[in-house]
Write an enzyme that holds these catalytic residues in place. Sequence first.
Site, PDB file in Angstrom:
ATOM      1  CG  ASP A 279      -2.201   0.850   0.970  1.00 44.97           C
ATOM      2  OD1 ASP A 279      -2.169   1.710   0.074  1.00 44.97           O
ATOM      3  OD2 ASP A 279      -3.195   0.684   1.694  1.00 44.97           O
TER       4      ASP A 279
HETATM    5  C1  NOJ Z   1      -4.184   3.796   0.264  1.00 44.29           C
HETATM    6  C2  NOJ Z   1      -5.354   2.896   0.550  1.00 44.29           C
HETATM    7  O1  NOJ Z   1      -5.158   2.241   1.786  1.00 44.29           O
HETATM    8  C3  NOJ Z   1      -5.603   1.857  -0.512  1.00 44.29           C
HETATM    9  O2  NOJ Z   1      -6.794   1.190  -0.227  1.00 44.29           O
HETATM   10  C4  NOJ Z   1      -5.625   2.488  -1.877  1.00 44.29           C
HETATM   11  O3  NOJ Z   1      -5.908   1.525  -2.853  1.00 44.29           O
HETATM   12  C5  NOJ Z   1      -4.283   3.161  -2.119  1.00 44.29           C
HETATM   13  N1  NOJ Z   1      -4.080   4.193  -1.129  1.00 44.29           N
HETATM   14  C6  NOJ Z   1      -4.159   3.772  -3.513  1.00 44.29           C
HETATM   15  O4  NOJ Z   1      -4.955   4.887  -3.624  1.00 44.29           O
END
Ligand code: NOJ
Length: 706
Positions: A279
């Site tokens: 992430d």
């Molecule tokens: C952080 C989030 O936790 C995740 O769910 C998301 O897909 C990513 N950012 C990308 O935007």
Amino acid sequence: MRVLFCVCCLISVNIFAQKTDSVTEKKITTLLSKMTLEEKIGQLSQPVLDEHSKDVENEIAAGKVGSFCSFNKRHYTPSERNRLQKIAIEKSRLGIPIIFTYDVIHGFSTIYPISLGLSASWDLNLAKQVASMAAKEARYYGIDMTFSPMVDVSRDPRWGRISECYGEDVLLNSVFGKATVEGYQGNDLSKHENIGSCVKHFVGYGLSMGGRDKQFTEISKNTLLNTYLPPFKSAVDAGAVSVMTAFNDISGIPASANKFTMTDVLKDQWGFDGFTLSDWDAVLELQNHGIAGNDKEAAEKAINAGLDMEMRSDMYLNLVKSVKEGNVKESVVDEAVRRVLRIKYKLGLFDNPYIDDKKSNKVQLTEENRKLARKAGAESMVLLKNNGVLPLGKKGRLIIDGPFTNSKDMLGWWIGNGDDQNVVTVEEGIRNKTAGKLQIIHGSLSRNYDKTVLICLGESGGNFGESNCITDVTIPKSQIELVKEAKAKGKNVIAVIFNGRPWVLTPIMDYADAILIAWHPGTEAGNAVADVLFGDVNPSGKLTCSFPKMNGQIPIFYSDRISGRPRENKYKNIDANPLFEFGFGLSYTKFEYSNLKMSSNTLKKDGSITVSIDVKNIGKREGKEVVQLYIHDKVASISRPKRELVKFAKPNIKAGETQTITFNLSASDLAFYNIDDQYTLESGAYDLWVGGSSNCELSSKFTLED
Ligand code: NOJ
């Protein structure tokens, strides 16, 4: 006595569906042999397009971009994507295409209900169709892969991200995750109507301590195996091409540097052959977690644990040095690159890297998609209370009031390419439906000649979702007052609530005559609400997360374990039951359950039995009912949930009709990870219940034999 069940059959069903062919593997080997270490590391990096606007062309030409993500749809027009892809294909030394990714969470241009809402439909075909429609809009816009589904089992409404999962139950997250992956990916990922699916957040993120986002989690290995991992297994078996690692640490080991979850379980046991992706900044943040002292160490810990690609932070640039120093084997880098390239082949990017940008506009927000959004919106709504005031008549007068009556804030937290200008409000939906025959009066609560008032309440899409955690999930005071005032004026009060998490509704229970949970239903919100309010759609949604009586009961969920002294498992001021339990939801008709039968009261470890029940529609309207089957393993090597959902069906039953619903219960439905963390069947006595919610009472017993 315990019987070890065939683990391979149970947990590796679809392993071979994942593998690409040997021709592709040979191509990858050849390509890898031509790559410099820097180019390999480039394949493992996913920068944010928005942040690289100045030097983006040079970075691509230098082979430093394996994939892009973006948080701004402005950068993701089909023509811009084609322009950037062209640089990768024509200007980079080896012409390797880029994977373009985006958060397509519950729709792209057409927005469908938030995932928590969609799960309340208990309709897997619907979930698959929604994902498939979203995939087509997104792929033609230039997006190759989405960061969805999110299958984090969550039992804490304080956590804003509960809105993004499919509720509190393991089975529901598993089956909705599977249906969603199948919808996104279709049968052939190279077709421009399908997109790759990156399932997230691996793993345990839903247990974020205290309902605070990005907090640590405390999860035993056994709970990980029985509760948090199975939905991911299901999505991986369905063919998800990527898995995103979570922000949390799992009992001290951050998910993005966790060898047990990423390598031992996901890759080795489950045979996952796609790529893992961190992430946002999660590799950089390994330093904040306190398991890495610097950038290089963070990168080394992540890749050595099995993390293939890194989102946003540039920690993996340090791997050139790490490989030279021998801290990371080049073969480890090669394996990660192989996984990324394999998915690029699967997505058809080598053969067909560009998108037909002339077609893109034609597939966005079509009538067909809006129709599906309307259907999904209505199917996801849950009627919690009805004193008979619903459904409404289409003529006469109706008072409407409340902050969400004319609100376009109905799209939830992630809105993809959605635009709230396209949202149908509740008032518009009512006007569309009643075509001038119903007089609408705004907020005039004092007029005593109007009997019924519709009050639209809720929370903004910016109040839930990522980082939006709250300590109090009680319906806001001003909204309670609105309901009370209306009741005090002698009205019939209908509360429609647009929420992104379970709410404490106790304060309005005595004042509202009807309560309809509408979640954030998406683009067609108002039409979908009107369909339910006026009875064109008979509500059939059921809760997939418990609604507490008070904040202090959180976390509260139906499948907790029975303790040694259940009578003391309560508070001084309140019992331990929720206000509305998992699986609960009303209809405009009524269903009566009878005649619970089992083909046998003994089940062999390789066998199955049938469980049948008669469900009679005793009302005057046709309706759908979610029929649920729960079990409890009475004596096992570890204490098992007091009830566990193992089967469900959603038949449509005509007024007066009785349908016999039959479930096939296989021994494999009873398997779990035992005291030795082995996936097993344990023989012995089980209780079984079938009915319309997790509190259902019709029960039976059976024995699983050796
Ligand atoms: C952080 C989030 O936790 C995740 O769910 C998301 O897909 C990513 N950012 C990308 O935007």
